[in-house]
Design a protein around this motif. Structure first.
Motif, PDB file in Angstrom:
ATOM      1  N   GLU A  81       1.816   8.407  -2.083  1.00 34.19           N
ATOM      2  CA  GLU A  81       2.452   8.409  -3.413  1.00 34.19           C
ATOM      3  C   GLU A  81       3.317   7.172  -3.600  1.00 34.19           C
ATOM      4  OE1 GLU A  81       2.891  13.185  -4.301  1.00 34.19           O
ATOM      5  OE2 GLU A  81       4.402  12.191  -3.057  1.00 34.19           O
ATOM      6  N   ARG A  82       4.068   6.822  -2.561  1.00 24.93           N
ATOM      7  CA  ARG A  82       4.926   5.631  -2.646  1.00 24.93           C
ATOM      8  C   ARG A  82       4.076   4.374  -2.804  1.00 24.93           C
ATOM      9  NH1 ARG A  82       7.681   5.232   2.314  1.00 24.93           N
ATOM     10  NH2 ARG A  82       6.096   3.776   2.976  1.00 24.93           N
ATOM     11  N   ALA A  83       3.004   4.268  -2.049  1.00 27.14           N
ATOM     12  CA  ALA A  83       2.130   3.101  -2.148  1.00 27.14           C
ATOM     13  C   ALA A  83       1.526   2.995  -3.546  1.00 27.14           C
ATOM     14  CB  ALA A  83       1.034   3.171  -1.088  1.00 27.14           C
ATOM     15  N   ALA A  84       1.088   4.116  -4.113  1.00 29.04           N
ATOM     16  CA  ALA A  84       0.502   4.109  -5.461  1.00 29.04           C
ATOM     17  C   ALA A  84       1.549   3.734  -6.504  1.00 29.04           C
ATOM     18  CB  ALA A  84      -0.100   5.475  -5.771  1.00 29.04           C
ATOM     19  N   PHE A  85       2.756   4.267  -6.377  1.00 26.46           N
ATOM     20  CA  PHE A  85       3.836   3.977  -7.334  1.00 26.46           C
ATOM     21  C   PHE A  85       4.172   2.488  -7.337  1.00 26.46           C
ATOM     22  CE2 PHE A  85       8.283   3.647  -8.631  1.00 26.46           C
ATOM     23  CZ  PHE A  85       8.301   4.429  -9.770  1.00 26.46           C
ATOM     24  N   PHE A  86       4.287   1.908  -6.156  1.00 24.58           N
ATOM     25  CA  PHE A  86       4.686   0.505  -6.063  1.00 24.58           C
ATOM     26  C   PHE A  86       3.515  -0.470  -6.143  1.00 24.58           C
ATOM     27  CE2 PHE A  86       8.554   2.476  -4.446  1.00 24.58           C
ATOM     28  CZ  PHE A  86       9.479   1.811  -5.236  1.00 24.58           C
ATOM     29  N   ALA A  87       2.288   0.037  -6.196  1.00 25.71           N
ATOM     30  CA  ALA A  87       1.133  -0.846  -6.375  1.00 25.71           C
ATOM     31  C   ALA A  87       1.080  -1.383  -7.803  1.00 25.71           C
ATOM     32  CB  ALA A  87      -0.159  -0.105  -6.044  1.00 25.71           C
ATOM     33  N   TRP A 142      12.200  -8.303 -10.004  1.00 26.93           N
ATOM     34  CA  TRP A 142      10.764  -8.087 -10.092  1.00 26.93           C
ATOM     35  C   TRP A 142      10.172  -7.622  -8.782  1.00 26.93           C
ATOM     36  CZ3 TRP A 142       7.008  -7.081 -13.175  1.00 26.93           C
ATOM     37  CH2 TRP A 142       5.701  -7.373 -12.829  1.00 26.93           C
ATOM     38  N   ARG A 143       9.409  -6.554  -8.785  1.00 28.95           N
ATOM     39  CA  ARG A 143       8.621  -6.023  -7.661  1.00 28.95           C
ATOM     40  C   ARG A 143       9.284  -6.210  -6.296  1.00 28.95           C
ATOM     41  NH1 ARG A 143       2.548  -5.394  -8.551  1.00 28.95           N
ATOM     42  NH2 ARG A 143       2.806  -4.931  -6.379  1.00 28.95           N
ATOM     43  N   PRO A 144      10.330  -5.493  -6.046  1.00 27.16           N
ATOM     44  CA  PRO A 144      11.099  -5.728  -4.829  1.00 27.16           C
ATOM     45  C   PRO A 144      10.581  -5.058  -3.569  1.00 27.16           C
ATOM     46  CG  PRO A 144      12.130  -4.035  -6.112  1.00 27.16           C
ATOM     47  CD  PRO A 144      10.944  -4.501  -6.912  1.00 27.16           C
ATOM     48  N   LEU A 145       9.634  -4.115  -3.669  1.00 26.47           N
ATOM     49  CA  LEU A 145       9.241  -3.364  -2.479  1.00 26.47           C
ATOM     50  C   LEU A 145       8.044  -3.991  -1.791  1.00 26.47           C
ATOM     51  CD1 LEU A 145      10.288  -0.729  -1.124  1.00 26.47           C
ATOM     52  CD2 LEU A 145       8.206   0.319  -1.983  1.00 26.47           C
ATOM     53  N   GLU A 146       8.181  -4.246  -0.509  1.00 21.93           N
ATOM     54  CA  GLU A 146       7.102  -4.788   0.317  1.00 21.93           C
ATOM     55  C   GLU A 146       6.225  -3.638   0.824  1.00 21.93           C
ATOM     56  OE1 GLU A 146       6.581  -8.198   1.076  1.00 21.93           O
ATOM     57  OE2 GLU A 146       7.951  -8.329  -0.615  1.00 21.93           O
ATOM     58  N   PRO A 147       4.990  -3.924   1.233  1.00 19.52           N
ATOM     59  CA  PRO A 147       4.097  -2.857   1.725  1.00 19.52           C
ATOM     60  C   PRO A 147       4.679  -2.035   2.879  1.00 19.52           C
ATOM     61  CG  PRO A 147       2.842  -4.847   1.328  1.00 19.52           C
ATOM     62  CD  PRO A 147       4.303  -5.211   1.146  1.00 19.52           C
ATOM     63  N   ASP A 148       5.547  -2.643   3.687  1.00 18.91           N
ATOM     64  CA  ASP A 148       6.138  -1.901   4.807  1.00 18.91           C
ATOM     65  C   ASP A 148       7.328  -1.045   4.388  1.00 18.91           C
ATOM     66  OD1 ASP A 148       8.179  -3.722   4.395  1.00 18.91           O
ATOM     67  OD2 ASP A 148       8.157  -4.524   6.422  1.00 18.91           O
TER      68      ASP A 148
END
Length: 91
Positions: free
Chosen positions: A9-15, A37-43
């Motif tokens: 869910e987190r990956a989909a939200f931040f994708a 802008w888009r602050p979350l990294e994949p990790d």
């Protein structure tokens, strides 16, 4: 999507492209809130640039001084979904 998100869910939200709002204490004034802008990294780490054309931003100085911040990210349309993160700043 109330409560903690799963990794998927987190990956989909931040994708999706998202603008977040970074809030930090401003001591003798109301809290300072600014879009980032888009602050979350994949990790899962939060990364954003705090400079502006070679100048040190007010945001960077406040975050460094406070040592902590809150980041809120939401969807742009109803029904609004959001994620709020708060924590210590690591430089």
């Amino acid at each position: 999507m109330a409560g903690p998100m799963t990794d998927a869910e987190r990956a989909a939200f931040f994708a999706e492209p998202r603008v977040a709002v970074l809030s930090v204490v401003n001591y003798d004034r109301p809290p300072h809130a600014t879009p980032v802008w888009r602050p979350l990294e994949p990790d899962g780490s939060v990364v954003f640039f705090a400079g502006s054309q070679g100048r040190r931003s007010r945001k960077a100085a406040l975050v460094e001084r406070a040592g902590a911040a809150t980041l809120t990210v939401q969807t742009p349309a109803f029904p609004y979904l959001y994620v709020a993160m708060e924590g210590t700043v690591v430089g």
